[in-house]
Enzyme design. Structure first.
Site, PDB file in Angstrom:
ATOM      1  N   LEU A 108       0.842  -1.202   0.000  1.00 12.76           N
ATOM      2  CA  LEU A 108       0.000   0.000   0.000  1.00 12.76           C
ATOM      3  C   LEU A 108       0.880   1.255   0.000  1.00 12.76           C
ATOM      4  CD1 LEU A 108      -2.742   1.492   0.430  1.00 12.76           C
ATOM      5  CD2 LEU A 108      -2.482   1.107   2.871  1.00 12.76           C
ATOM      6  N   THR A 109       1.865   1.293   0.893  1.00  8.80           N
ATOM      7  CA  THR A 109       2.693   2.477   1.094  1.00  8.80           C
ATOM      8  C   THR A 109       3.555   2.793  -0.125  1.00  8.80           C
ATOM      9  OG1 THR A 109       2.774   1.823   3.403  1.00  8.80           O
ATOM     10  CG2 THR A 109       4.296   3.535   2.737  1.00  8.80           C
ATOM     11  N   GLU A 110       3.747   4.097  -0.362  1.00 15.80           N
ATOM     12  CA  GLU A 110       4.565   4.551  -1.490  1.00 15.80           C
ATOM     13  C   GLU A 110       5.568   5.585  -0.986  1.00 15.80           C
ATOM     14  OE1 GLU A 110       1.841   5.948  -4.475  1.00 15.80           O
ATOM     15  OE2 GLU A 110       0.979   3.940  -4.758  1.00 15.80           O
ATOM     16  N   GLY A 120       1.888   7.683   2.836  1.00 13.70           N
ATOM     17  CA  GLY A 120       1.919   6.822   4.017  1.00 13.70           C
ATOM     18  C   GLY A 120       0.555   6.783   4.669  1.00 13.70           C
ATOM     19  N   TRP A 156       8.778   0.453   1.385  1.00 15.85           N
ATOM     20  CA  TRP A 156       8.655  -0.044   2.767  1.00 15.85           C
ATOM     21  C   TRP A 156       7.773  -1.298   2.827  1.00 15.85           C
ATOM     22  CZ3 TRP A 156      12.122   2.521   5.424  1.00 15.85           C
ATOM     23  CH2 TRP A 156      12.345   3.871   5.143  1.00 15.85           C
ATOM     24  N   GLU A 158       0.748   0.302  10.307  1.00 14.60           N
ATOM     25  CA  GLU A 158      -0.710   0.036  10.350  1.00 14.60           C
ATOM     26  C   GLU A 158      -1.483   1.163  11.033  1.00 14.60           C
ATOM     27  OE1 GLU A 158      -0.159  -2.039   8.506  1.00 14.60           O
ATOM     28  OE2 GLU A 158       0.751  -3.887   9.190  1.00 14.60           O
TER      29      GLU A 158
END
Lengths: 87, 382
Positions: free
Chosen positions: B120-122, B126, B151, B355
């Site tokens: 999901l994270t780029e 975040g 990440w 999370e």
């Protein structure tokens, strides 16, 4: 209590607004666009509808539009109940 | 029940005897051997919550919490794989996957033959998960993905990656395989912690994904898939905090009863006892929150998500505090890699970030409390 009444009551008890005097919403108001609930509520609402009315909402019906107004949710529940009866 | 307890005891023995002694070594080498992960797979760990028909142990949330604590206490990075593989990806497939997707992926995931990661994270995205830049466009019965993820735990060795991509404001979840043309993975190194968690960047250039690899409904990526995954992830992280704190507490107690200063054991000093007492109470409080959240999740209680957020929020902060106190009790030795507390200290910090950072969760918890704590009759006056 009717399907309509149960859904309205559940949404009312989950409104995220600071107006202590109460926030009114109609059966056709989009609760997400109006900011009455936060983004996590979509999942919470799905869990409520599945457990309260004993139905399973499959991927085809998982359009946020189906959960955006009281009337849309009532329609979805009635449709799923009908499917369960005829299945 | 008895069978589950026996299995849990077996995992515990394995974790204590073989996993815990190697946690530090894994971090230094920045790697957990795949063969080692396979051995855990033989005990059913990688399919912990999957239904038995897909090769899983079908653990309920409370039992899964206990398993997470056992693994996390021994090695935080292996616990991290449990979080992404079982909680984030496995639970998402279990909830949103078609029957075909479940049969295709879950049995192999349960044995560890297929390891999964959640992307999901780029680099620029975040906490604002809705703002992902990775894009998709539809071309017939295929989707074309372009973008970059960062990440991503275990992406460097994963066989399956759940990728969240956007088309305008619409988010969709895709199951991609690193072997697909256009996917390249770059391992990340030299991190504060989680060095053995195979973190990596994922680059996607015109990656063609067949429509049978869409997870859930097209456009249902955020409201349903991401929310579900992060909810499960938070539950796992809450137990991860308990795990680190338990390990840190045992380390500080043991050290304080063997280390002498001024002619007496340091556990006899008031200052050390204060830290031990606070750590012990806070750890129990966190475990209680985790158990409450677990029971509500098991019962599909409407407040389960809120309870999970609170458990994650408190447990991650508690783990940081207990690990900090453990380093304090160890004094100068707390800085040494000879002892585990410096690693626990670094690993605890990560829990306050992943999370959903503590700062992201605070307003959500506040909103929940403003709703549930309000009295219709107003403030009582004398």
């Amino acid at each position: 209590m009717s399907v309509h009444g149960k859904i309205r009551q559940y949404i009312r008890s989950n409104l995220v607004t600071f107006d202590a005097m109460g926030t009114e919403f109609t059966d056709d108001d989009n609760i997400f666009e109006k900011g009455f609930v936060n983004s996590l509520f979509a999942m919470q609402l799905l869990t409520f509808i599945e457990t309260e009315f004993n139905i399973t909402v499959d991927n085809d019906d998982l359009d946020i539009v189906n959960f955006s107004t009281v009337n849309n949710m009532v329609r979805l529940v009635e449709k799923k109940k009908k499917e369960n009866t005829t299945a | 029940m008895k069978a589950f307890q026996e299995r849990l005891d077996t995992v515990k023995r394995f974790a204590e005897a073989e996993l815990r002694p190697r946690a530090g070594e894994f971090e230094v080498k920045e790697e957990i051997p795949r063969s080692f992960l396979q051995r855990l797979g033989e005990q059913g760990v990688w399919g912990a919550t999957f239904p038995a028909e897909y090769g899983g142990l079908a653990l309920d949330p409370v039992d899964y919490g206990h398993l997470t604590e056992i693994i996390g206490k021994a090695c935080n990075s292996v616990r991290e794989l449990l979080t992404v593989h079982v909680s984030l990806v496995g639970e998402s497939i279990k909830r949103w996957g078609t029957e075909e997707q479940k049969r295709r992926w879950l049995p192999k995931m349960a044995t560890g033959e297929t390891l999964a990661a959640f992307a999901l994270t780029e680099p620029e995205v975040g906490s604002d998960a809705k703002a992902v830049h990775t894009s998709y466009k539809q071309k017939g019965n295929r989707f074309i993905l372009n973008g970059r993820k960062k990440w991503i735990s275990f992406a460097n060795i994963a066989d399956l990656i759940l990728v969240i991509a956007a088309k305008g404001s619409e988010l969709t979840a895709f199951l991609i395989e690193p072997s697909m043309p256009g996917v390249s993975i770059t391992k990340m190194s030299g991190l504060l912690a989680s060095n053995s968690s195979h973190l990596a960047e994922i680059h996607m250039k015109d990656v063609e994904v067949p429509d049978e690899n869409v997870l859930g409904r097209v456009g249902g990526g955020f409201a349903y898939v991401v929310n579900t995954a992060l909810d499960h992830g938070r539950y796992s992280i809450a137990w991860a905090g308990v795990a680190i704190a338990q390990e840190a507490l045992e380390a500080m107690v043991t050290y304080s009863r063997t280390r002498k200063q001024g002619g007496k054991y340091i556990c006899e000093y008031d200052g050390v006892q204060r830290m031990i007492a606070e750590s012990s109470v806070n750890l129990r409080a966190a475990r209680s929150l985790c158990l409450t959240a677990g029971r509500k999740r098991r019962d599909k209680h409407p407040e389960a998500m809120a309870e999970t957020m609170m458990a994650k929020y408190f447990s991650s902060k508690m783990a940081m505090k207990v690990a900090t106190d453990a380093v304090q009790v160890f004094g100068a030795n707390g800085f040494s890699r000879k002892y585990p507390v410096e690693r626990l200290f670094r690993e605890a910090k990560v829990l306050e970030i992943i999370e959903g950072t503590s700062q992201v969760l605070q307003p959500l918890i506040a909103q929940h409390t403003l709703r549930t704590g309000y009295r219709d009759e107003g403030v009582i006056t004398k």
